[in-house]
Design an enzyme around this catalytic site. Structure first.
Site, PDB file in Angstrom:
ATOM      1  N   GLY A 243       4.975  -5.324   6.653  1.00 32.68           N
ATOM      2  CA  GLY A 243       5.225  -3.893   6.862  1.00 32.68           C
ATOM      3  C   GLY A 243       6.303  -3.287   5.992  1.00 32.68           C
ATOM      4  N   SER A 244       6.581  -3.907   4.828  1.00 35.28           N
ATOM      5  CA  SER A 244       7.659  -3.342   3.997  1.00 35.28           C
ATOM      6  C   SER A 244       7.245  -2.021   3.347  1.00 35.28           C
ATOM      7  CB  SER A 244       8.123  -4.348   2.938  1.00 35.28           C
ATOM      8  OG  SER A 244       7.185  -4.469   1.901  1.00 35.28           O
ATOM      9  N   ASN A 245       5.972  -1.881   3.002  1.00 36.18           N
ATOM     10  CA  ASN A 245       5.520  -0.588   2.448  1.00 36.18           C
ATOM     11  C   ASN A 245       5.576   0.506   3.510  1.00 36.18           C
ATOM     12  OD1 ASN A 245       4.532  -0.642  -0.472  1.00 36.18           O
ATOM     13  ND2 ASN A 245       3.711  -2.557   0.340  1.00 36.18           N
TER      14      ASN A 245
ATOM     15  N   ASN B 276      -5.047   3.182   0.447  1.00 33.87           N
ATOM     16  CA  ASN B 276      -4.661   1.767   0.456  1.00 33.87           C
ATOM     17  C   ASN B 276      -3.777   1.508  -0.753  1.00 33.87           C
ATOM     18  OD1 ASN B 276      -4.748  -1.043   1.193  1.00 33.87           O
ATOM     19  ND2 ASN B 276      -6.207  -1.366  -0.477  1.00 33.87           N
TER      20      ASN B 276
ATOM     21  N   SER C  85      -1.711  -0.230  -7.569  1.00 34.75           N
ATOM     22  CA  SER C  85      -2.730   0.827  -7.484  1.00 34.75           C
ATOM     23  C   SER C  85      -2.740   1.419  -6.081  1.00 34.75           C
ATOM     24  CB  SER C  85      -4.127   0.272  -7.778  1.00 34.75           C
ATOM     25  OG  SER C  85      -4.167  -0.371  -9.038  1.00 34.75           O
TER      26      SER C  85
ATOM     27  N   ASP D 220     -11.184  -2.409  -1.884  1.00 34.70           N
ATOM     28  CA  ASP D 220     -10.516  -2.059  -3.151  1.00 34.70           C
ATOM     29  C   ASP D 220     -11.395  -1.310  -4.152  1.00 34.70           C
ATOM     30  OD1 ASP D 220      -8.334  -3.510  -2.137  1.00 34.70           O
ATOM     31  OD2 ASP D 220      -9.016  -5.369  -3.052  1.00 34.70           O
TER      32      ASP D 220
HETATM   33  C1  GRF Z   1       1.377  -5.359  -0.367  1.00 34.17           C
HETATM   34  O1  GRF Z   1       1.500  -6.175  -1.496  1.00 34.17           O
HETATM   35  C2  GRF Z   1       0.213  -4.408  -0.513  1.00 34.17           C
HETATM   36  O2  GRF Z   1      -0.014  -4.018  -1.823  1.00 34.17           O
HETATM   37  C3  GRF Z   1      -0.946  -5.233  -0.027  1.00 34.17           C
HETATM   38  O3  GRF Z   1      -0.416  -6.005   1.036  1.00 34.17           O
HETATM   39  C4  GRF Z   1       0.984  -6.172   0.853  1.00 34.17           C
HETATM   40  C5  GRF Z   1       1.643  -5.676   2.094  1.00 34.17           C
HETATM   41  O4  GRF Z   1       3.042  -5.900   2.100  1.00 34.17           O
HETATM   42  N1  GRF Z   1      -2.071  -4.413   0.353  1.00 34.17           N
HETATM   43  P1  GRF Z   1       3.911  -5.220   3.223  1.00 34.17           P
HETATM   44  O5  GRF Z   1       3.313  -5.639   4.560  1.00 34.17           O
HETATM   45  O6  GRF Z   1       3.861  -3.738   3.024  1.00 34.17           O
HETATM   46  O7  GRF Z   1       5.297  -5.760   3.062  1.00 34.17           O
END
Ligand code: GRF
Length: 197
Positions: free
Chosen positions: A11-13, A106, A140, A149
């Protein structure tokens, strides 16, 4: 703009987006998190951030159509306008795809259309990039359709592959860029600078 997240892992994003919303860098409100994994980092972060949390999976809903409907209901309950797949490992069902058509994004840790598709997730993406001898990789962001994707790419950023890179070192460099590109892109979407098609 109300953002609902679907996330399976760390969940870092998702966290980067929540932080940017709280700091006023994205004119949007994070509203809810749906995860197929009740013990995920994403669910822990959601709790800390006071967001609505939903564990929805084949365990809670063995019938795929029920699960699909439950996901739509959870997102609708919070007035979600935009759905962000932030490390979501499951395919979406037809009800979710139809209800949020063109409004599901995504993020993928490579330069699509290269290194995407079934089985291309996590460390495997970076292993494949290195095995192919690529000089660059990247990030992307794309609109989600029924496949893995394949939807239209709306933002992309390159990241160099450096001599001696391992899948982990490349993943770390790409992840930093993921957080930057994702928050910048959502900022542009929320401000109307980047209209979704
Ligand atoms: C990221 O590398 C994203 O691009 C991919 O899954 C990973 C998720 O990382 N779809 P996080 O859970 O957001 O840390």
């Amino acid at each position: 703009m109300k953002i609902g997240f679907l996330a399976s892992g760390r969940g870092s994003n998702m966290q980067a987006v929540i932080d940017a919303c709280r700091q006023g860098k994205i004119n949007a409100v994070p509203v809810a998190v749906v995860s197929n994994n009740s013990g995920s980092g994403a669910m822990e972060r959601a709790e800390k951030e006071g967001l609505a949390r939903y564990h929805l999976s084949s365990v809670t809903h063995p019938d795929p159509a029920d699960l699909d409907r439950a996901i739509v209901e959870a997102l609708e309950r919070h007035g979600t306008d935009l759905v962000l797949l932030a490390g979501y490992m499951k395919k979406l069902g037809p009800a979710t795809l139809e209800r949020f058509k063109g409004r599901i994004l995504n993020i993928h840790p490579a330069l699509l259309p290269k290194f995407g598709g079934p089985g291309m997730y996590g460390r495997r993406v970076h292993e494949a990039v290195l095995a192919a001898g690529e000089k660059e990789s990247g990030v992307s962001i794309h609109i989600v359709d029924a496949d893995y994707d394949t939807g239209p790419v709306i933002a992309q950023e390159r990241v160099p592959v450096l001599p001696g890179d391992t899948p982990d070192s490349l993943a770390a460099r790409v992840l930093e860029q993921e957080h930057r590109l994702l928050t910048a892109t959502l900022g542009r979407i929320a401000s109307g600078e980047l209209p979704l098609p």
